[in-house]
Design a protein around this motif. Structure first.
Motif, PDB file in Angstrom:
ATOM      1  N   GLY A   1      27.235 -18.106   1.667  1.00  0.00           N
ATOM      2  CA  GLY A   1      26.949 -19.372   2.322  1.00  0.00           C
ATOM      3  C   GLY A   1      26.305 -20.395   1.418  1.00  0.00           C
ATOM      4  N   SER A   2      26.400 -20.192   0.107  1.00  0.00           N
ATOM      5  CA  SER A   2      25.860 -21.163  -0.844  1.00  0.00           C
ATOM      6  C   SER A   2      26.621 -22.474  -0.730  1.00  0.00           C
ATOM      7  N   THR A   3      25.914 -23.581  -0.833  1.00  0.00           N
ATOM      8  CA  THR A   3      26.530 -24.898  -0.680  1.00  0.00           C
ATOM      9  C   THR A   3      26.306 -25.758  -1.919  1.00  0.00           C
ATOM     10  N   TYR A   4      27.248 -26.679  -2.141  1.00  0.00           N
ATOM     11  CA  TYR A   4      27.224 -27.555  -3.302  1.00  0.00           C
ATOM     12  C   TYR A   4      27.726 -28.928  -2.872  1.00  0.00           C
ATOM     13  N   TYR A   5      27.160 -29.979  -3.477  1.00  0.00           N
ATOM     14  CA  TYR A   5      27.499 -31.335  -3.072  1.00  0.00           C
ATOM     15  C   TYR A   5      27.675 -32.240  -4.274  1.00  0.00           C
ATOM     16  N   ALA A   6      28.545 -33.225  -4.104  1.00  0.00           N
ATOM     17  CA  ALA A   6      28.618 -34.301  -5.081  1.00  0.00           C
ATOM     18  C   ALA A   6      27.356 -35.143  -4.955  1.00  0.00           C
ATOM     19  N   ASP A   7      26.917 -35.723  -6.049  1.00  0.00           N
ATOM     20  CA  ASP A   7      25.703 -36.536  -6.028  1.00  0.00           C
ATOM     21  C   ASP A   7      25.817 -37.689  -5.035  1.00  0.00           C
TER      22      ASP A   7
ATOM     23  N   GLU B   1      38.545 -36.645  -5.293  1.00  0.00           N
ATOM     24  CA  GLU B   1      37.258 -36.242  -5.833  1.00  0.00           C
ATOM     25  C   GLU B   1      36.576 -35.206  -4.943  1.00  0.00           C
ATOM     26  N   PHE B   2      35.752 -34.407  -5.593  1.00  0.00           N
ATOM     27  CA  PHE B   2      34.991 -33.366  -4.903  1.00  0.00           C
ATOM     28  C   PHE B   2      33.913 -33.994  -4.029  1.00  0.00           C
ATOM     29  N   VAL B   3      33.734 -33.417  -2.831  1.00  0.00           N
ATOM     30  CA  VAL B   3      32.685 -33.869  -1.924  1.00  0.00           C
ATOM     31  C   VAL B   3      31.653 -32.763  -1.707  1.00  0.00           C
ATOM     32  N   ALA B   4      32.117 -31.599  -1.263  1.00  0.00           N
ATOM     33  CA  ALA B   4      31.201 -30.507  -0.956  1.00  0.00           C
ATOM     34  C   ALA B   4      31.966 -29.191  -0.954  1.00  0.00           C
ATOM     35  N   ALA B   5      31.236 -28.092  -1.161  1.00  0.00           N
ATOM     36  CA  ALA B   5      31.851 -26.771  -1.135  1.00  0.00           C
ATOM     37  C   ALA B   5      30.871 -25.759  -0.574  1.00  0.00           C
ATOM     38  N   ILE B   6      31.429 -24.695  -0.019  1.00  0.00           N
ATOM     39  CA  ILE B   6      30.616 -23.595   0.475  1.00  0.00           C
ATOM     40  C   ILE B   6      31.288 -22.291   0.072  1.00  0.00           C
TER      41      ILE B   6
ATOM     42  N   GLY C   1      33.940 -27.420  -7.980  1.00  0.00           N
ATOM     43  CA  GLY C   1      34.117 -28.869  -7.957  1.00  0.00           C
ATOM     44  C   GLY C   1      35.441 -29.350  -8.507  1.00  0.00           C
ATOM     45  N   SER C   2      36.296 -28.439  -8.906  1.00  0.00           N
ATOM     46  CA  SER C   2      37.579 -28.813  -9.504  1.00  0.00           C
ATOM     47  C   SER C   2      38.724 -28.509  -8.566  1.00  0.00           C
ATOM     48  N   ASN C   3      39.688 -29.429  -8.526  1.00  0.00           N
ATOM     49  CA  ASN C   3      40.903 -29.202  -7.723  1.00  0.00           C
ATOM     50  C   ASN C   3      41.563 -27.868  -8.052  1.00  0.00           C
ATOM     51  N   THR C   4      41.527 -27.514  -9.318  1.00  0.00           N
ATOM     52  CA  THR C   4      42.266 -26.326  -9.782  1.00  0.00           C
ATOM     53  C   THR C   4      41.669 -25.031  -9.258  1.00  0.00           C
ATOM     54  N   GLY C   5      40.479 -25.101  -8.681  1.00  0.00           N
ATOM     55  CA  GLY C   5      39.867 -23.895  -8.133  1.00  0.00           C
ATOM     56  C   GLY C   5      40.342 -23.542  -6.744  1.00  0.00           C
ATOM     57  N   TYR C   6      41.249 -24.346  -6.201  1.00  0.00           N
ATOM     58  CA  TYR C   6      41.686 -24.166  -4.824  1.00  0.00           C
ATOM     59  C   TYR C   6      43.205 -24.030  -4.772  1.00  0.00           C
ATOM     60  N   SER C   7      43.675 -23.099  -3.952  1.00  0.00           N
ATOM     61  CA  SER C   7      45.104 -22.828  -3.883  1.00  0.00           C
ATOM     62  C   SER C   7      45.751 -23.341  -2.606  1.00  0.00           C
ATOM     63  N   ASN C   8      44.961 -23.644  -1.606  1.00  0.00           N
ATOM     64  CA  ASN C   8      45.525 -24.072  -0.329  1.00  0.00           C
ATOM     65  C   ASN C   8      44.796 -25.325   0.155  1.00  0.00           C
ATOM     66  N   TRP C   9      45.571 -26.251   0.700  1.00  0.00           N
ATOM     67  CA  TRP C   9      45.040 -27.547   1.121  1.00  0.00           C
ATOM     68  C   TRP C   9      45.527 -27.897   2.520  1.00  0.00           C
TER      69      TRP C   9
END
Length: 124
Positions: A56-62, A46-51, A106-114
């Protein structure tokens, strides 16, 4: 070759704090979005946070809003997740991720490297 290495996990008591680090290399990160995800046993990731590196915009899970803070150090190419007021339900393996596609943060599919993940356990 993009490489993400997490560190800083461990055992914390309820109400305690931990700071996770994600050292990034091999890419142009000032055009990336960086995310933290977590996966508890028997549950989906699950998504936790992103920047967004710039601006430098930030986003968080509730579930973590007001307790966790994501930040980045451009000089060190490192992303941090400061976790305060930890709860037992925060126990999980935490993963750092990087993505360059214009996809939802917030989606796994938005990321290519882990990264390989770091274990966080919250228990008394």
């Amino acid at each position: 070759q993009v490489r993400l290495v997490e560190s800083g996990g461990g055992l914390a008591q309820p109400g305690g704090s931990l700071r996770l680090s994600c050292a990034a290399s091999g890419g142009v990160f000032n055009s990336a979005k960086m995310g933290w995800f977590r996966q508890a046993p028997g549950k989906e990731r699950e998504f936790v946070a992103a920047i967004i590196w710039r601006p430098g915009s930030t986003y968080y899970a509730d579930s973590v809003k007001g307790r966790f803070t994501i930040s980045r150090d451009s000089a060190e190419n490192t992303v941090y997740l400061q976790m305060n007021s930890l709860k037992p339900e925060d126990t999980a393996v935490y993963y750092c991720a990087a993505g360059w596609r214009p996809a939802f943060y917030g989606s796994n599919t938005g990321y290519s490297n882990w990264g390989q993940g770091t274990q966080v356990t919250v228990s008394s």
